[in-house]
Scaffold this motif. Structure first.
Motif, PDB file in Angstrom:
ATOM      1  N   ASN A 272       0.643  -1.012   0.147  1.00  0.00           N
ATOM      2  CA  ASN A 272      -0.099   0.281  -0.084  1.00  0.00           C
ATOM      3  C   ASN A 272       0.857   1.598   0.086  1.00  0.00           C
ATOM      4  O   ASN A 272       2.315   1.337   1.091  1.00  0.00           O
ATOM      5  CB  ASN A 272      -0.760   0.625   1.235  1.00  0.00           C
ATOM      6  CG  ASN A 272      -1.621  -1.179   1.719  1.00  0.00           C
ATOM      7  OD1 ASN A 272      -2.164  -1.882   0.849  1.00  0.00           O
ATOM      8  ND2 ASN A 272      -0.731  -1.762   2.518  1.00  0.00           N
ATOM      9  N   LYS A 273       0.669   2.251  -0.687  1.00  0.00           N
ATOM     10  CA  LYS A 273       1.646   3.720  -0.768  1.00  0.00           C
ATOM     11  C   LYS A 273       1.706   4.025   0.666  1.00  0.00           C
ATOM     12  O   LYS A 273       0.803   4.430   0.656  1.00  0.00           O
ATOM     13  CB  LYS A 273       0.236   4.317  -1.975  1.00  0.00           C
ATOM     14  CG  LYS A 273       1.722   5.501  -2.452  1.00  0.00           C
ATOM     15  CD  LYS A 273       2.576   5.587  -3.036  1.00  0.00           C
ATOM     16  CE  LYS A 273       3.303   6.367  -3.830  1.00  0.00           C
ATOM     17  NZ  LYS A 273       4.518   6.598  -4.542  1.00  0.00           N
ATOM     18  N   GLY A 312       4.626  -1.044  -9.476  1.00  0.00           N
ATOM     19  CA  GLY A 312       3.113  -1.702  -8.791  1.00  0.00           C
ATOM     20  C   GLY A 312       2.334  -0.492  -8.608  1.00  0.00           C
ATOM     21  O   GLY A 312       1.128  -0.658  -8.708  1.00  0.00           O
ATOM     22  N   ASN A 313       2.618   0.661  -7.306  1.00  0.00           N
ATOM     23  CA  ASN A 313       1.951   2.179  -6.843  1.00  0.00           C
ATOM     24  C   ASN A 313       2.425   3.028  -7.906  1.00  0.00           C
ATOM     25  O   ASN A 313       0.779   3.130  -8.825  1.00  0.00           O
ATOM     26  CB  ASN A 313       2.880   1.949  -5.995  1.00  0.00           C
ATOM     27  CG  ASN A 313       2.418   0.831  -4.890  1.00  0.00           C
ATOM     28  OD1 ASN A 313       2.233  -0.026  -5.075  1.00  0.00           O
ATOM     29  ND2 ASN A 313       2.578   1.236  -3.527  1.00  0.00           N
ATOM     30  N   ARG A 314       3.330   3.470  -8.926  1.00  0.00           N
ATOM     31  CA  ARG A 314       4.116   4.709  -9.844  1.00  0.00           C
ATOM     32  C   ARG A 314       3.094   4.394 -10.611  1.00  0.00           C
ATOM     33  O   ARG A 314       1.561   4.649 -11.562  1.00  0.00           O
ATOM     34  CB  ARG A 314       4.865   5.517  -9.905  1.00  0.00           C
ATOM     35  CG  ARG A 314       4.943   5.961  -8.309  1.00  0.00           C
ATOM     36  CD  ARG A 314       4.707   7.029  -8.034  1.00  0.00           C
ATOM     37  NE  ARG A 314       4.516   8.173  -9.579  1.00  0.00           N
ATOM     38  CZ  ARG A 314       6.015   9.520  -9.791  1.00  0.00           C
ATOM     39  NH1 ARG A 314       6.178   9.068  -8.268  1.00  0.00           N
ATOM     40  NH2 ARG A 314       6.821  10.242 -10.450  1.00  0.00           N
ATOM     41  N   LEU A 325       2.465  -7.976 -14.510  1.00  0.00           N
ATOM     42  CA  LEU A 325       3.731  -7.030 -14.409  1.00  0.00           C
ATOM     43  C   LEU A 325       4.188  -6.259 -13.496  1.00  0.00           C
ATOM     44  O   LEU A 325       5.642  -5.259 -13.183  1.00  0.00           O
ATOM     45  CB  LEU A 325       3.067  -5.618 -15.178  1.00  0.00           C
ATOM     46  CG  LEU A 325       3.118  -4.781 -16.009  1.00  0.00           C
ATOM     47  CD1 LEU A 325       4.351  -4.486 -16.721  1.00  0.00           C
ATOM     48  CD2 LEU A 325       2.054  -3.643 -16.733  1.00  0.00           C
ATOM     49  N   LYS A 326       2.958  -6.263 -12.046  1.00  0.00           N
ATOM     50  CA  LYS A 326       3.788  -5.771 -10.917  1.00  0.00           C
ATOM     51  C   LYS A 326       4.595  -6.857  -9.790  1.00  0.00           C
ATOM     52  O   LYS A 326       5.881  -6.779  -9.595  1.00  0.00           O
ATOM     53  CB  LYS A 326       3.211  -5.097 -10.312  1.00  0.00           C
ATOM     54  CG  LYS A 326       1.327  -5.780  -9.244  1.00  0.00           C
ATOM     55  CD  LYS A 326       0.990  -4.958  -8.767  1.00  0.00           C
ATOM     56  CE  LYS A 326      -0.396  -5.848  -7.319  1.00  0.00           C
ATOM     57  NZ  LYS A 326       0.735  -6.104  -6.618  1.00  0.00           N
ATOM     58  N   GLY A 420       2.379   7.079 -13.376  1.00  0.00           N
ATOM     59  CA  GLY A 420       0.150   7.422 -12.878  1.00  0.00           C
ATOM     60  C   GLY A 420      -0.235   6.892 -13.878  1.00  0.00           C
ATOM     61  O   GLY A 420      -2.025   7.052 -14.243  1.00  0.00           O
ATOM     62  N   GLN A 421       0.218   5.981 -14.566  1.00  0.00           N
ATOM     63  CA  GLN A 421      -0.831   4.732 -14.877  1.00  0.00           C
ATOM     64  C   GLN A 421      -1.028   3.463 -14.953  1.00  0.00           C
ATOM     65  O   GLN A 421      -0.251   2.847 -14.400  1.00  0.00           O
ATOM     66  CB  GLN A 421      -0.044   4.755 -17.283  1.00  0.00           C
ATOM     67  CG  GLN A 421      -0.202   6.734 -17.576  1.00  0.00           C
ATOM     68  CD  GLN A 421       0.894   6.508 -18.424  1.00  0.00           C
ATOM     69  OE1 GLN A 421       0.875   5.438 -19.836  1.00  0.00           O
ATOM     70  NE2 GLN A 421       1.098   6.861 -19.410  1.00  0.00           N
TER      71      GLN A 421
END
Length: 881
Positions: A272-273, A312-314, A325-326, A420-421
């Motif tokens: 979690n961010k 994973g986050n950004r 992918l993450k 951001g995507q």
């Protein structure tokens, strides 16, 4: 608990949502039995979507208290609210509007540990993959990114600590002894990355200065009195942050970074961010309570979750089909971190052992799926070794194909272009194609095609022509729903080893692309001719495990032993010896099943003394080289009609034979390694302890007495030495008075420490023999055991089913029946945990016929139970298919 709906989600059906939620404002009035959640959502219609298109939000077991649109109540005829979804039949004409809804939840009753729940009096959340919908109605999918503002309100006495994602912006007092804290995360994120923690916890604080000079406040929160056991985790975090700056150019982007350790958690940790929530077993460590493996795992998992900040986050996944992918990418990054912190060769061997133990059986059984699945019924069941470990191997192969510089350039482009995507595998691969000019279309089959490729190879030398010919052929076996396979692009690192142990040079090669020590296998069959070879070489193939394949290389035992002694690639040295061990154990298993005694080659029995004494090799590497293949490894290589009892007898026989043959050397070295030095968790010290413990295992087997292990147990000043000695006693001498005494002493000493007592459960769960089932049943009645705690369940039940081959696969089927009844008992509260335990049945068709039938009956018992969760039904039905 979500019961099975029968719905199958398919990659080809993906479409963007009609609506977005760019801003989310949450207020939690926390109460352990009745928490009120107010969500103020800024909702935006996508271009081209009409206002009469319904807004459908996900829920899971929710109760709606109120609903407002732009501050006004919604007529009951204009919406439909059930426990599992909220439908607003039409929306305001403006493109943006505000939706305010209030839900209530009972965290103390949440035994599934998804969404908001209470762990030892602490409020915490787990929202990946679809837990946020248990908190409030939402577009709970990874491609809906939102900026979050969160206000937490709670009783100050019971919850003085209030944490959420992002940076703290406000705090203060409320009436009736309550207080609040406000958090703002400026980085848009999907709902699965939301987190909150509220409770009374101790903390370890520190700071980190980024490469650009920003100061970041760090904190790790643990139960009071355990703060000292979190200092290693803090050190690992700071090393991770610096490494990511140096290796990938990734700098941390918030003012604070918090980690919280909780005792009830379905996973290892969650990224979690800005607020990572961890299973406490991957945070807490000191020499008395943690083994070297615990320290290494903490280091790796702290790094893994931190590295998710960018991978994973950004940049997150467009949909759950892109999970690798993450996860696969971040596993590759944490593997590289650990390799740089420790021994690269030892780390690589450990990675391959894990891959073969968990992912290869997955690829070879009914649960096989591509690294990027194309369909699923329950996404929780796809947090698999294929997604994580094989996904990491695919990223590693991209680096092998392109080289370090172009790989880094591709990663830089990926970060720059997609920050951001929410993106896809195609977006990722395209970055590497653009920076390198390479066509990776065939290589991308590694993402899209299930199954472990098989490579067969043989070589011959023509002295007159000074030419060495290597024939290589690839095949990919069929997997469920995919009978016909396409040819893969397989990078095989290699060497032609001369008599001096050095790689031989050659004038040229034809028949395949050969560059920078890598053979690029693209066709079904390659015949490669190496020219200018002055003497017969020994082929070293798939060095460093450059591709996750099974390799059948036609080679004599003499050639394998030569590589075990002389190959300059340390992984390949280990692989050669491991192959010799494996072949000997398969032959011994067959002899035992035929009523004969096992016999082993003399050189194979003598060589371990040679390698144990070779101080040019690190102690950790020697420990890996001396570790015999596991029973499951031999079963996987045999492939069908498996008799676990015969495999166990073969491995026990080889261990005893080596221990007897090498007793003098092993005994002297075991004593020499007992230096009495103060415990430190560094790699060199851990390597010496690992070697000493492997030698203890052999010495005990060779002498047939528990004296060595008893002495080490009684004199141990660290958990690594003590736990290893306890395991030797329990596994080799289960009925001896020394073992009974050691188990009792261990239990008494660590009765108040659940994580250490888990080791006590695990040792007994893995003790081989027909009485294992009864032993595990008895331990379930222990006061420290609880079916409600995932750590306890994994330590006892999970370890028994996955690592006790003779106990779980008992010939009368009692092990299977026991697991089936236990899975059904757990499933009532925690479907995720139950489904993961049921995976132990995945290789049932490879057993001999009587065991097959017992396993099938146990699976049928689960399948026929009423109201199964979709987590468990999905696993069982695919396993039976």
């Amino acid at each position: 608990m979500r019961t099975d709906t029968g719905q199958v989600f398919r990659l080809e059906d993906y479409g963007p949502s009609d609506y977005l939620i760019p801003e989310t404002d949450l207020t939690f009035q926390l109460d352990s039995a009745d928490t009120r959640v107010e969500a103020r959502l800024t909702v935006e219609r996508r271009d081209g979507v009409a206002a009469d298109r319904p807004l459908i939000l996900d829920g899971d077991g929710l109760t709606l208290e109120s609903l407002l649109v732009n501050g006004a109540p919604v007529a009951e005829s204009d919406y439909e609210a059930t426990a599992d979804r909220l439908v607003l039949r039409s929306t305001p004409p403006a493109k943006r509007f505000e939706l305010t809804l209030v839900t209530r939840t009972d965290p103390s009753a949440n035994k599934a540990l998804m969404g908001l729940y209470v762990s030892n009096g602490v409020f915490c959340t787990q929202c990946e993959a679809e837990g946020f919908r248990r908190i409030t109605y939402f577009l709970d999918r990874p491609d809906v990114l939102s900026v979050y503002r969160v206000c937490l309100e709670a009783d100050r006495k019971t919850a003085p600590l209030l944490l959420s994602n992002g940076n703290p912006t406000d705090s203060g007092e409320l009436e009736h002894g309550r207080h609040f804290a406000v958090w703002h995360d400026p980085h848009p994120k999907p709902s699965y990355l939301f987190a909150l923690v509220a409770g009374d916890l101790g903390a370890v604080h520190d700071t980190f200065t980024t490469a650009s000079g920003r100061d970041v406040t760090l904190a790790i929160y643990v139960e009071h009195g355990k703060e000292a056991r979190a200092t290693y985790a803090m050190d690992a975090l700071k090393r991770s942050m610096r490494w990511d700056e140096e290796r990938f150019g990734r700098e941390y982007d918030l003012d604070v970074f918090n980690i919280v350790a909780v005792s009830d958690f379905n996973m290892g940790a969650m990224e979690n961010k800005g607020l990572n929530i961890f299973n406490d077993k991957y945070v807490l460590a000191d020499p008395e309570t943690a083994t070297d493996m615990d320290f290494a795992n903490i280091e790796a998992i702290i790094a893994h979750e931190y590295f998710h900040n960018w991978t994973g986050n950004r940049i997150t996944c467009r949909d759950w089909f892109q999970l690798c992918l993450k996860e696969g990418l971040t596993v590759y990054r944490d593997h590289e971190f650990s390799a740089d912190q420790r021994s690269r060769a030892v780390k690589r061997i450990a990675e391959v052992r894990t891959l073969r133990a968990h992912q290869f059986p997955e690829d070879q059984g009914p649960l096989a799926h591509p690294v990027r699945p194309r369909r699923y019924r329950e996404i929780n069941n796809f947090y698999t070794a294929t997604v994580y470990e094989k996904g990491s191997e695919v990223v590693r192969m991209i680096r092998t194909l392109l080289g370090a510089d172009k790989f880094r350039a591709g990663m830089d482009l990926y970060f720059e272009r997609h920050d951001g995507q929410a993106v896809t595998i195609e977006d990722f691969v395209r970055c590497f194609e653009e920076v390198s000019g390479a066509d990776l279309a065939q290589f991308a089959l590694w993402y899209h095609q299930a199954g472990t490729p098989n490579i067969t190879a043989s070589g011959r030398y023509n002295g007159r022509a000074r030419e060495f010919t290597l024939e290589i052929e690839q095949s990919v076996p069929p997997t469920p729903s995919e009978a016909r396979k396409r040819l893969m692009h397989i990078p095989l690192a290699f060497g032609l080893v001369g008599s001096n142990g050095e790689d031989m040079t050659f004038d040229g090669a034809d028949g395949a692309t050969v560059e920078d020590g890598v053979i690029h296998v693209r066709k079904r069959k390659h015949v490669i001719r190496f020219k200018g070879i002055g003497a017969r070489p020994v082929v070293s193939l798939n060095r460093g495990f450059s591709a996750p394949v099974t390799l059948s290389l036609e080679a004599s035992a003499e050639d394998r032993m030569f590589l075990a002694r002389h190959d300059n690639d340390l992984f390949s040295r280990w692989q050669a010896l491991n192959t010799l061990f494996t072949e000997a154990l398969i032959e011994a298993t067959q002899r035992i099943r035929g009523g004969k005694e096992a016999a082993f080659p003399d050189e194979l029995l003598a060589y371990p003394a040679e390698i144990a004494s070779d101080e040019t090799l690190g102690a950790a590497y020697r420990a890996q080289a001396l570790t015999l293949p596991a029973e499951a490894d031999i079963a996987r290589e045999i492939g069908s009609s498996i008799d676990p009892d015969a495999i166990h007898a073969a491995i026990s026989g080889l261990r005893e034979a080596i221990g007897s043959q090498c007793a003098g050397t092993f005994g002297e070295l075991h004593e020499a390694l007992d230096s009495g030095e103060t415990f430190t968790p560094d790699a060199a010290s851990a390597g010496r302890r690992a070697l000493r413990n492997v030698l203890l295992d052999y010495l005990s087997a060779g002498t047939g007495t528990p004296e060595h292990a008893t002495r080490q147990f009684e004199t141990a000043d660290n958990m690594t030495a003590m736990a290893a000695a306890l395991a030797v006693l329990a596994h080799q001498f289960p009925h001896s008075p020394q073992t009974a005494q050691a188990l009792a002493q261990f239990e008494e000493r660590y009765r108040g420490n659940p994580l250490v007592l888990d080791k006590w459960f695990m040792v007994q769960a893995t003790t081989p023999g027909p009485d294992a089932v009864e032993r595990v049943r008895g331990l379930m009645a222990h006061e420290a055991f609880s079916l409600a705690n995932p750590n306890r369940v994994r330590a006892l039940i999970g370890t028994f089913a996955s690592a006790n081959q003779t106990g779980f696969h008992r010939a009368d089927g009692e092990g299977y029946r026991f697991l089936a009844e236990t899975v059904l008992a757990i499933e009532k509260d925690n479907p995720q945990l139950a489904a993961r335990l049921a995976i132990a049945f995945r290789s049932w068709r490879s057993l001999e016929k009587k065991r097959q039938e017992h396993a099938r009956e146990a699976l049928a018992t689960i399948s026929q139970a009423k109201e199964l969760s979709r987590d468990l039904r999905d696993i069982v039905e695919r396993t039976l298919a």
